[in-house]
Design a protein around this motif. Sequence first.
Motif: not given
Length: 222
Positions: A88-116
């Motif tokens: 709905d553009g209010v909660s933490l759920t992605p509301a657009t394709a761009r927001e969905e892409a950002e959520a996916l890429r930053w999550s995978f980035w965190t696992v691959n580039e940051l977490e270890k």
Amino acid sequence: MSLTLYGIAASRAVRPLWVAHELGLTFEHVPTPYQGGATRTPEFLAINPNGRIPVVVDHRPAGEGGDIVVWESMACALYLARQHGAADGVSLTPATAREEAEALRWSFWTVNELEKDALTVLMHRVAMPPEQRKPELAAAAERRLHVPLRVLEAHLAVQQARRQAHLAADRFTVADVCVASVLAWVRAARELMEGYPLASAWLDACLDRPAHRALRDQARRS
């Protein structure tokens, strides 16, 4: 429909727990620690044969295929946001394709580039008994962390120019949960974080949210 979440706040399970609290979801919390054999029982291994927390079980009617079991902390967080939040553009759920892409890429980035390296800093600066820590491992991890932190700092600068204070939008989303939950491990490296003021300020704002403060209190009690 109902939810069961296995894990404790003082673990990677903080990610789906944080999402669930932000969304105000009703769920059964089974506080399963990662130590002491709780994840190696036949009952738990029947849910997650990897023997790790967290696990989310989304109990659905047989007509919808029955229970859905989700492993891996980032997957659990993203699943809850997508399936149990409102786009709905209010909660933490992605509301657009761009927001969905950002959520996916930053999550995978965190696992691959940051977490270890973030985990190495946490363990050898804070979590392990002092006599078991190896400061040289923490120092090497901190040197490597300059690379992903520069990426994050540059992105936040772009977001700031757009008048957007968060990773994916002008509001807090699941992308922020996934990255902040890991970058929080690096706070012990104060000198390192001081070199990235935008990332530090963003992280402080994320961790100061009521949902995360409640989980920190829960972790201290566990």
